[in-house]
Motif scaffolding. Sequence first.
Motif: not given
Length: 340
Positions: A16-23
């Motif tokens: 989760i911490a590395s998520v950058t977009g909705l995809a």
Amino acid sequence: MIEKTTKIRNDFQSRIASVTGLADLESVHQDFLGKKGRIQELMQELKTVPNEKKREAGQLINACKQFMESLLEETQEKLEKKEWENKINSTGTFDPSLLISREQGSYHPITLIQREVEAVFASMGFTIEDYPEIVDDYHCFEALNIPPFHPARDMQDTYYLSTGQLLKTHTSAAQNYIMRKYGAPLRAIFPGRCFRNESTDACHENTFFQMEGIMIDENISISNLIYFMKVMLSEVFGKPVEVRLRPGFFPFVEPGFELDIKCLICGGEGCPSCKDSGWLELCPCGMIHPKVLEYGGIDTEKYTGFAFGLGLTRLAMMKYGIKDIRTLNSGNLKALSQFN
């Protein structure tokens, strides 16, 4: 189980911490909460946990699942807000009335009640399974001790397809598949949509939702069934609920019962929802017939089990005070959106 759950939770937080977009967020959702995700893998492992520790393990997994769902929702809101800000900055124009006029969606009452019931049974060590809506005759009837041309088939007016398959008339159609998949001992629930070609009224529909549940182990009796149903109902309604058990015939259970709930719409005085009886049929149930266990590859000399078919549609009616079952399939957003 504690170590595995903790590791999965830590891995989830790292992703989760590395998520950058909705995809990216959707990818995380599928990897951890999807049908083949890591939480589902933990649920599958519950069958290997000793019976005395299954409840604790189920609660631990459920808490982890709720944490993930909450964090996913929070992260999604942040990403959507960021996307809006990027659009505003890139175009240089923004109409705030677009946000004001955009209506938010809502969960269907049956979805809400299904998730609530799933959480209760998961905390008691039950796995949650899925099953197709289009099935064959064997699984819907023959594997349930209803051979061809048996008069019991007249109880369910069925939609047949040109392929010879049919729309499942009850969630019991998954029993044989689940038994073959897991063997015994076994605790599982499998919700789904069912279809019957019948006239509609305030308490009957041709499309409705059920949740099948089976428990197979040594020395299982009808008292186990009553206990689990009372626990589930008291959790859903937040108070003890009056139920009654009366004899009922179903070819796949012996003995068979109808578990009724005192109508919460009229308080037992009688109304169209309960056919003026004061009681609403909620859960056909009973001890699984030995033949059905044999068809599922279960040793009937060692194991017994119970099965129930909980009416999620009728349970939603009682939970939310919906007087006419047809409202649930009406598509009336004004009526359906008020329960969130």
